[in-house]
Design a protein around this motif. Structure first.
Motif, PDB file in Angstrom:
ATOM      1  N   ALA A 131       0.844  -1.186   0.000  1.00 38.82           N
ATOM      2  CA  ALA A 131       0.000   0.000   0.000  1.00 38.82           C
ATOM      3  C   ALA A 131       0.885   1.245   0.000  1.00 38.82           C
ATOM      4  O   ALA A 131       1.778   1.377   0.837  1.00 38.82           O
ATOM      5  CB  ALA A 131      -0.918  -0.001   1.217  1.00 38.82           C
ATOM      6  N   GLY A 132       0.641   2.146  -0.945  1.00 39.96           N
ATOM      7  CA  GLY A 132       1.488   3.321  -1.093  1.00 39.96           C
ATOM      8  C   GLY A 132       1.522   4.223   0.127  1.00 39.96           C
ATOM      9  O   GLY A 132       2.610   4.545   0.643  1.00 39.96           O
ATOM     10  N   PRO A 133       0.367   4.678   0.642  1.00 40.23           N
ATOM     11  CA  PRO A 133       0.408   5.575   1.810  1.00 40.23           C
ATOM     12  C   PRO A 133       1.078   4.951   3.026  1.00 40.23           C
ATOM     13  O   PRO A 133       1.768   5.637   3.777  1.00 40.23           O
ATOM     14  CB  PRO A 133      -1.077   5.864   2.074  1.00 40.23           C
ATOM     15  CG  PRO A 133      -1.750   5.652   0.745  1.00 40.23           C
ATOM     16  CD  PRO A 133      -0.991   4.531   0.098  1.00 40.23           C
ATOM     17  N   GLU A 134       0.884   3.631   3.225  1.00 37.47           N
ATOM     18  CA  GLU A 134       1.529   2.970   4.362  1.00 37.47           C
ATOM     19  C   GLU A 134       3.044   2.946   4.186  1.00 37.47           C
ATOM     20  O   GLU A 134       3.788   3.124   5.152  1.00 37.47           O
ATOM     21  CB  GLU A 134       0.992   1.553   4.526  1.00 37.47           C
ATOM     22  CG  GLU A 134      -0.439   1.484   5.027  1.00 37.47           C
ATOM     23  CD  GLU A 134      -0.862   0.071   5.350  1.00 37.47           C
ATOM     24  OE1 GLU A 134       0.018  -0.793   5.469  1.00 37.47           O
ATOM     25  OE2 GLU A 134      -2.078  -0.162   5.474  1.00 37.47           O
ATOM     26  N   LEU A 135       3.504   2.701   2.951  1.00 38.12           N
ATOM     27  CA  LEU A 135       4.943   2.694   2.703  1.00 38.12           C
ATOM     28  C   LEU A 135       5.536   4.081   2.931  1.00 38.12           C
ATOM     29  O   LEU A 135       6.599   4.219   3.555  1.00 38.12           O
ATOM     30  CB  LEU A 135       5.229   2.227   1.281  1.00 38.12           C
ATOM     31  CG  LEU A 135       6.709   2.177   0.886  1.00 38.12           C
ATOM     32  CD1 LEU A 135       7.477   1.193   1.758  1.00 38.12           C
ATOM     33  CD2 LEU A 135       6.868   1.818  -0.586  1.00 38.12           C
ATOM     34  N   ALA A 136       4.846   5.112   2.449  1.00 37.05           N
ATOM     35  CA  ALA A 136       5.337   6.480   2.653  1.00 37.05           C
ATOM     36  C   ALA A 136       5.432   6.804   4.140  1.00 37.05           C
ATOM     37  O   ALA A 136       6.431   7.370   4.607  1.00 37.05           O
ATOM     38  CB  ALA A 136       4.413   7.469   1.950  1.00 37.05           C
ATOM     39  N   ALA A 137       4.398   6.427   4.906  1.00 35.74           N
ATOM     40  CA  ALA A 137       4.407   6.693   6.349  1.00 35.74           C
ATOM     41  C   ALA A 137       5.520   5.921   7.043  1.00 35.74           C
ATOM     42  O   ALA A 137       6.171   6.429   7.967  1.00 35.74           O
ATOM     43  CB  ALA A 137       3.055   6.325   6.952  1.00 35.74           C
ATOM     44  N   ALA A 138       5.759   4.671   6.602  1.00 34.82           N
ATOM     45  CA  ALA A 138       6.809   3.852   7.218  1.00 34.82           C
ATOM     46  C   ALA A 138       8.186   4.462   6.983  1.00 34.82           C
ATOM     47  O   ALA A 138       9.030   4.503   7.886  1.00 34.82           O
ATOM     48  CB  ALA A 138       6.748   2.435   6.670  1.00 34.82           C
ATOM     49  N   ILE A 139       8.441   4.934   5.764  1.00 33.46           N
ATOM     50  CA  ILE A 139       9.741   5.530   5.456  1.00 33.46           C
ATOM     51  C   ILE A 139       9.967   6.766   6.320  1.00 33.46           C
ATOM     52  O   ILE A 139      11.033   6.948   6.927  1.00 33.46           O
ATOM     53  CB  ILE A 139       9.836   5.888   3.960  1.00 33.46           C
ATOM     54  CG1 ILE A 139       9.829   4.613   3.107  1.00 33.46           C
ATOM     55  CG2 ILE A 139      11.095   6.702   3.679  1.00 33.46           C
ATOM     56  CD1 ILE A 139       9.742   4.879   1.619  1.00 33.46           C
ATOM     57  N   ARG A 140       8.957   7.614   6.397  1.00 33.69           N
ATOM     58  CA  ARG A 140       9.104   8.826   7.203  1.00 33.69           C
ATOM     59  C   ARG A 140       9.294   8.489   8.681  1.00 33.69           C
ATOM     60  O   ARG A 140      10.097   9.117   9.380  1.00 33.69           O
ATOM     61  CB  ARG A 140       7.877   9.723   7.019  1.00 33.69           C
ATOM     62  CG  ARG A 140       7.788  10.371   5.644  1.00 33.69           C
ATOM     63  CD  ARG A 140       6.711  11.442   5.612  1.00 33.69           C
ATOM     64  NE  ARG A 140       6.569  12.051   4.304  1.00 33.69           N
ATOM     65  CZ  ARG A 140       7.362  12.995   3.826  1.00 33.69           C
ATOM     66  NH1 ARG A 140       8.378  13.435   4.553  1.00 33.69           N
ATOM     67  NH2 ARG A 140       7.159  13.507   2.626  1.00 33.69           N
ATOM     68  N   GLN A 141       8.572   7.485   9.147  1.00 34.71           N
ATOM     69  CA  GLN A 141       8.639   7.146  10.567  1.00 34.71           C
ATOM     70  C   GLN A 141      10.005   6.607  10.955  1.00 34.71           C
ATOM     71  O   GLN A 141      10.591   7.033  11.957  1.00 34.71           O
ATOM     72  CB  GLN A 141       7.552   6.135  10.914  1.00 34.71           C
ATOM     73  CG  GLN A 141       7.456   5.840  12.408  1.00 34.71           C
ATOM     74  CD  GLN A 141       6.293   4.948  12.749  1.00 34.71           C
ATOM     75  OE1 GLN A 141       5.868   4.122  11.946  1.00 34.71           O
ATOM     76  NE2 GLN A 141       5.752   5.104  13.941  1.00 34.71           N
ATOM     77  N   VAL A 142      10.543   5.661  10.188  1.00 37.18           N
ATOM     78  CA  VAL A 142      11.833   5.082  10.578  1.00 37.18           C
ATOM     79  C   VAL A 142      12.972   6.079  10.397  1.00 37.18           C
ATOM     80  O   VAL A 142      13.937   6.072  11.168  1.00 37.18           O
ATOM     81  CB  VAL A 142      12.125   3.773   9.806  1.00 37.18           C
ATOM     82  CG1 VAL A 142      11.072   2.725  10.092  1.00 37.18           C
ATOM     83  CG2 VAL A 142      12.261   4.005   8.306  1.00 37.18           C
ATOM     84  N   ARG A 143      12.864   6.950   9.400  1.00 42.51           N
ATOM     85  CA  ARG A 143      13.940   7.930   9.199  1.00 42.51           C
ATOM     86  C   ARG A 143      13.954   8.988  10.291  1.00 42.51           C
ATOM     87  O   ARG A 143      15.011   9.537  10.638  1.00 42.51           O
ATOM     88  CB  ARG A 143      13.803   8.608   7.839  1.00 42.51           C
ATOM     89  CG  ARG A 143      14.084   7.711   6.648  1.00 42.51           C
ATOM     90  CD  ARG A 143      14.070   8.506   5.365  1.00 42.51           C
ATOM     91  NE  ARG A 143      15.311   9.241   5.174  1.00 42.51           N
ATOM     92  CZ  ARG A 143      15.424  10.333   4.425  1.00 42.51           C
ATOM     93  NH1 ARG A 143      14.362  10.853   3.859  1.00 42.51           N
ATOM     94  NH2 ARG A 143      16.588  10.930   4.264  1.00 42.51           N
ATOM     95  N   SER A 144      12.776   9.311  10.817  1.00 41.70           N
ATOM     96  CA  SER A 144      12.704  10.358  11.841  1.00 41.70           C
ATOM     97  C   SER A 144      12.882   9.810  13.247  1.00 41.70           C
ATOM     98  O   SER A 144      12.861  10.570  14.214  1.00 41.70           O
ATOM     99  CB  SER A 144      11.340  11.058  11.764  1.00 41.70           C
ATOM    100  OG  SER A 144      10.296  10.169  12.118  1.00 41.70           O
TER     101      SER A 144
END
Length: 375
Positions: A131-144
């Motif tokens: 799922a695109g939005p979930e992947l985007a949220a995951a990337i932002r979350q782990v990077r931050s």
């Protein structure tokens, strides 16, 4: 022998409207223990008579009630429970009014964003659909999770086990000198070959995040296939868009091996995330003194000479009392990265990695390193 009248954790989760990961978390916190645990498999089993407590627990969590107050609601007399819930509802009402005003201001100023398309799609062997939005949220979350914005890092896509129907998990991993963050996403995996890990360069993470945000589903191709004599580069495809990923050397650790090597926790604390963030000092380092029902946040040095004195945050604590020190920016980022009103910290010692989790998002796990204790 497990009683046949008991329910598995999955069946009980469906009955009461909680996830299995939340039930495991509440067991760890001592809020809702299973009726029995299989000594050989470790599987948890629940009784039908526990349904009321589980539903009450779920309903209080729907109010974002901190776990320390949830424990008081579950254990205390009804009069005290009503008082706690009324006080919390009043705070939520005031927060909702502020949120509505802010949202109205933001909506009034937003403009439509343009989209662009790229070239046609080649074929690769290992593909992962998420799922695109979930992947985007995951990337932002782990990077931050614990990284200053001035030092952007890439991430790692790591595939776990895959079922016969192709369902599996994609782990999104980021790491730094003092932290390791992992979030797992459900995925559909096809053509699984030797390519199980795909490092994403720092320069590609933001374009990838933007592409994922505007697509319901997208496909990650790990680049194991070939077209003619040329190797297919790794890429992310979401018709009509495609992002060709640059080559990146995989220098990320194995998060599974790191977590498997962790010693059992000796001290576990659950506290309100916002209160913990507010208690952080302005100093470059912070010491947490964990006691039986609270955590004290100290600045650079312990003792009565500290400017302003320590700040105390109510908490649900298990195990031994412990003092552990962190770089303030690392702990601050760790507290802000999770979801939900509460944060759980588990430590096996003042010089050992600390596991950070939350009940509201069992798919996200963060490991942060403490600073060396002062002599």
């Amino acid at each position: 022998m497990i009683s046949p009248d008991l329910l598995t954790i999955g069946a009980f989760a469906r009955l009461v409207g909680l996830t299995p990961s939340a039930l495991r978390f509440y067991d760890d916190c001592g809020l809702l223990r299973p009726r029995e645990i299989d000594p050989q498999t470790g599987y948890r089993y629940y009784g039908h008579d526990q349904r009321r407590a589980a539903v009450l627990l779920r309903r209080t969590r729907e109010l974002d009630l901190p776990l320390a107050e949830v424990e008081a609601v579950l254990a205390g007399p009804p009069e005290r429970s009503v008082e706690i819930i009324r006080d919390h509802a009043a705070k939520l009402g005031a927060r909702a009014e502020r949120t509505a005003r802010t949202a109205a201001e933001l909506i009034a100023g937003l403009e439509a964003e343009s989209r662009s398309g790229t070239e046609a799609e080649p074929v690769a062997e290992t593909t992962v659909e998420v799922a695109g939005p979930e992947l985007a949220a995951a990337i932002r979350q782990v990077r931050s999770a614990a990284e200053p914005a001035s030092a952007p890092r890439g991430v790692l896509f790591d595939l776990g086990s895959v079922e016969s129907d192709g369902s599996g998990e994609l782990a999104v991993v980021a790491d730094g000198p003092a932290w390791l963050a992992v979030r797992t996403l459900p995925a559909v995996i096809t053509g699984l070959a030797s390519a199980r890990r795909l490092p994403i360069a720092a320069a590609d993470t933001e374009p990838l995040t933007q592409l994922a945000r505007r697509q319901d589903r997208l496909t990650v191709r790990f680049g194991a296939g070939r077209i003619g004599a040329a190797a297919v580069p790794p890429q992310v495809v979401a018709d009509p868009d495609r992002l060709i990923l640059r080559h990146e050397v995989d220098l990320h650790p194995s998060h599974r091996a790191v977590f498997a090597d962790l010693a059992p926790w000796r001290s576990r604390v659950i506290m309100d995330r916002a209160a913990a963030s507010a208690a952080l000092p302005a100093d470059a380092s912070v010491r947490l003194v964990i006691d039986h029902d609270h955590v004290e946040f100290h600045g650079g040095s312990l003792g009565p000479g500290e400017a302003g004195g320590p700040r105390r945050v109510p908490a649900v604590c298990r195990g031994v009392s412990l003092t552990v020190a962190f770089a303030t920016e690392v702990l601050a980022a760790a507290l802000s990265a999770g979801l939900g009103p509460d944060v759980l910290l588990e430590s096996s010692g003042p010089d050992r990695p600390v596991l950070v989790r939350s009940a509201d998002q069992g798919s996200f796990t963060l490991l942060i390193m403490p600073q060396q204790p002062l002599s």
